[in-house]
Design a protein around this motif. Structure first.
Motif, mmCIF file in Angstrom:
data_model
loop_
_atom_site.group_PDB
_atom_site.id
_atom_site.type_symbol
_atom_site.label_atom_id
_atom_site.label_comp_id
_atom_site.label_asym_id
_atom_site.label_seq_id
_atom_site.Cartn_x
_atom_site.Cartn_y
_atom_site.Cartn_z
ATOM 1 N N LEU A 91 -5.700 5.557 8.359
ATOM 2 C CA LEU A 91 -5.479 5.792 6.932
ATOM 3 C C LEU A 91 -5.191 7.263 6.659
ATOM 4 O O LEU A 91 -4.393 7.598 5.786
ATOM 5 N N SER A 92 -5.837 8.142 7.408
ATOM 6 C CA SER A 92 -5.587 9.576 7.247
ATOM 7 C C SER A 92 -4.174 9.952 7.667
ATOM 8 O O SER A 92 -3.608 10.924 7.160
ATOM 9 N N ALA A 93 -3.602 9.195 8.596
ATOM 10 C CA ALA A 93 -2.237 9.477 9.047
ATOM 11 C C ALA A 93 -1.201 9.074 8.007
ATOM 12 O O ALA A 93 -0.029 9.428 8.132
ATOM 13 N N GLY A 94 -1.631 8.339 6.990
ATOM 14 C CA GLY A 94 -0.702 7.934 5.941
ATOM 15 C C GLY A 94 -0.556 6.445 5.787
ATOM 16 O O GLY A 94 0.271 5.974 4.997
ATOM 17 N N GLY A 95 -1.352 5.663 6.530
ATOM 18 C CA GLY A 95 -1.292 4.215 6.414
ATOM 19 C C GLY A 95 -1.942 3.727 5.131
ATOM 20 O O GLY A 95 -2.784 4.397 4.552
ATOM 21 N N ASP A 96 -1.541 2.528 4.704
ATOM 22 C CA ASP A 96 -2.072 1.946 3.467
ATOM 23 C C ASP A 96 -3.020 0.787 3.702
ATOM 24 O O ASP A 96 -3.781 0.425 2.817
ATOM 25 N N ASP A 97 -2.964 0.207 4.878
ATOM 26 C CA ASP A 97 -3.823 -0.933 5.161
ATOM 27 C C ASP A 97 -3.973 -1.041 6.674
ATOM 28 O O ASP A 97 -3.223 -0.417 7.430
ATOM 29 N N TYR A 98 -4.927 -1.874 7.094
ATOM 30 C CA TYR A 98 -5.304 -1.924 8.504
ATOM 31 C C TYR A 98 -5.593 -3.379 8.838
ATOM 32 O O TYR A 98 -6.529 -3.961 8.300
ATOM 33 N N ILE A 99 -4.779 -3.998 9.691
ATOM 34 C CA ILE A 99 -4.910 -5.414 10.004
ATOM 35 C C ILE A 99 -5.231 -5.570 11.485
ATOM 36 O O ILE A 99 -4.478 -5.105 12.336
ATOM 37 N N VAL A 100 -6.362 -6.202 11.776
ATOM 38 C CA VAL A 100 -6.858 -6.293 13.139
ATOM 39 C C VAL A 100 -6.327 -7.554 13.819
ATOM 40 O O VAL A 100 -6.373 -8.648 13.258
ATOM 41 N N LYS A 101 -5.817 -7.378 15.034
ATOM 42 C CA LYS A 101 -5.382 -8.509 15.846
ATOM 43 C C LYS A 101 -6.596 -9.183 16.490
ATOM 44 O O LYS A 101 -7.534 -8.490 16.882
ATOM 45 N N PRO A 102 -6.584 -10.500 16.648
ATOM 46 C CA PRO A 102 -5.583 -11.451 16.142
ATOM 47 C C PRO A 102 -5.772 -11.669 14.649
ATOM 48 O O PRO A 102 -6.893 -11.558 14.144
ATOM 49 N N PHE A 103 -4.702 -11.982 13.961
ATOM 50 C CA PHE A 103 -4.778 -12.142 12.516
ATOM 51 C C PHE A 103 -4.116 -13.456 12.115
ATOM 52 O O PHE A 103 -3.314 -14.041 12.848
ATOM 53 N N SER A 104 -4.463 -13.903 10.931
ATOM 54 C CA SER A 104 -3.845 -15.091 10.356
ATOM 55 C C SER A 104 -2.508 -14.714 9.734
ATOM 56 O O SER A 104 -2.427 -13.736 8.977
ATOM 57 N N LEU A 105 -1.464 -15.464 10.027
ATOM 58 C CA LEU A 105 -0.152 -15.181 9.436
ATOM 59 C C LEU A 105 -0.189 -15.326 7.922
ATOM 60 O O LEU A 105 0.459 -14.561 7.203
ATOM 61 N N LEU A 106 -0.962 -16.283 7.435
ATOM 62 C CA LEU A 106 -1.040 -16.477 5.988
ATOM 63 C C LEU A 106 -1.749 -15.303 5.312
ATOM 64 O O LEU A 106 -1.343 -14.864 4.235
ATOM 65 N N GLU A 107 -2.812 -14.793 5.971
ATOM 66 C CA GLU A 107 -3.486 -13.616 5.409
ATOM 67 C C GLU A 107 -2.564 -12.404 5.453
ATOM 68 O O GLU A 107 -2.502 -11.618 4.503
ATOM 69 N N LEU A 108 -1.837 -12.251 6.554
ATOM 70 C CA LEU A 108 -0.906 -11.132 6.666
ATOM 71 C C LEU A 108 0.156 -11.212 5.582
ATOM 72 O O LEU A 108 0.469 -10.205 4.932
ATOM 73 N N GLU A 109 0.702 -12.395 5.353
ATOM 74 C CA GLU A 109 1.711 -12.552 4.302
ATOM 75 C C GLU A 109 1.124 -12.211 2.939
ATOM 76 O O GLU A 109 1.776 -11.551 2.116
ATOM 77 N N ALA A 110 -0.117 -12.628 2.685
ATOM 78 C CA ALA A 110 -0.763 -12.328 1.402
ATOM 79 C C ALA A 110 -0.935 -10.824 1.228
ATOM 80 O O ALA A 110 -0.723 -10.276 0.134
ATOM 81 N N ARG A 111 -1.313 -10.124 2.294
ATOM 82 C CA ARG A 111 -1.464 -8.661 2.229
ATOM 83 C C ARG A 111 -0.102 -8.012 1.951
ATOM 84 O O ARG A 111 0.008 -7.079 1.143
#
Length: 224
Positions: A91-111
């Motif tokens: 986040l300090s590098a300039g990212g807006d969100d952080y998604i940990v693998k493995p992840f749900s495709l539906l949750e990723l799409e919602a984000r």
């Protein structure tokens, strides 16, 4: 016009899966297999970037630092790392969100959709009115009541902007401090309470309302 997503991941199976998924959802998809390709693809003005941290040669953190100077779109990190220090670094590098693998495709799409909606709102709305009298102009960074401006210091407006753009969402002092002052600032989240006290005093003097509610034991929220 479909939103354009850049997917930067050196794992070919994950990149192919994400490309197929988001293409099927109607997005325009760009891909990159390493940091150098990600830099080149970022020049094509994506609306959102999914950026793997652990890429060869140039990792995602370095890519993010280098493109943040000319790319303002949301950057969502994809990574297997789960340590809090890694999240803070990302986040300090300039990212807006952080998604940990493995992840749900539906949750990723919602984000992804949530970040794109937020971007659309910030681009499309320069003024937002509350209770018919309070106006926040985010582009001019002014707060006014029936045309009369309420003077706010920079950090005070930053807090109003954060809370009002996420009305109803509770933010604790630490999160407000991180978002407004930054992770690298030398200071204490205790200053948040004093800033909010001053904001409430100014709002109340002009409107009779404080707008910012304390959620005891949790933090603060902007009343809708």
């Amino acid at each position: 016009m479909p939103s354009k997503i850049l997917i930067a991941d050196d794992e070919q199976d994950i990149a192919a899966m994400l490309r197929q998924f988001f293409t099927s959802k109607g997005y325009q998809v760009l891909t990159a297999a390493n940091g150098e390709q990600a830099l080149n693809q970022a020049e094509k003005s994506p609306d959102l970037i999914l950026l793997d941290i652990q890429m060869p040669d140039m990792d995602g953190l370095e890519v993010c630092r280098r493109i943040r100077d000319y790319v303002s779109c949301p950057i969502l990190f994809l990574t297997a790392r789960i340590e809090e220090s890694d999240k803070i670094q990302g986040l300090s590098a300039g990212g807006d969100d952080y998604i940990v693998k493995p992840f749900s495709l539906l949750e990723l799409e919602a984000r992804v959709q949530a970040h794109l909606r937020r971007e659309a709102r910030s681009r499309g709305e320069t003024q937002v009115r509350f209770s018919g009298e309070l106006t926040i102009d985010y582009s001019q960074r002014t707060l006014s009541v029936r045309g009369e401006k309420i003077p706010l210091a920079k950090k005070e407006f930053d807090i109003v902007e954060l809370l009002s753009q996420n009305a109803g969402q509770v933010f604790d002092k630490e999160r407000i401090y991180e978002r407004v002052w930054g992770y690298d600032s030398d200071g204490d989240s205790g200053v948040v309470a004093e800033h909010i006290r001053r904001i409430r005093s100014k709002l109340s003097a002009h409107t009779g309302k404080s707008y910012i509610e304390t959620v005891w034991g949790c933090g603060y929220k902007w009343n809708r």
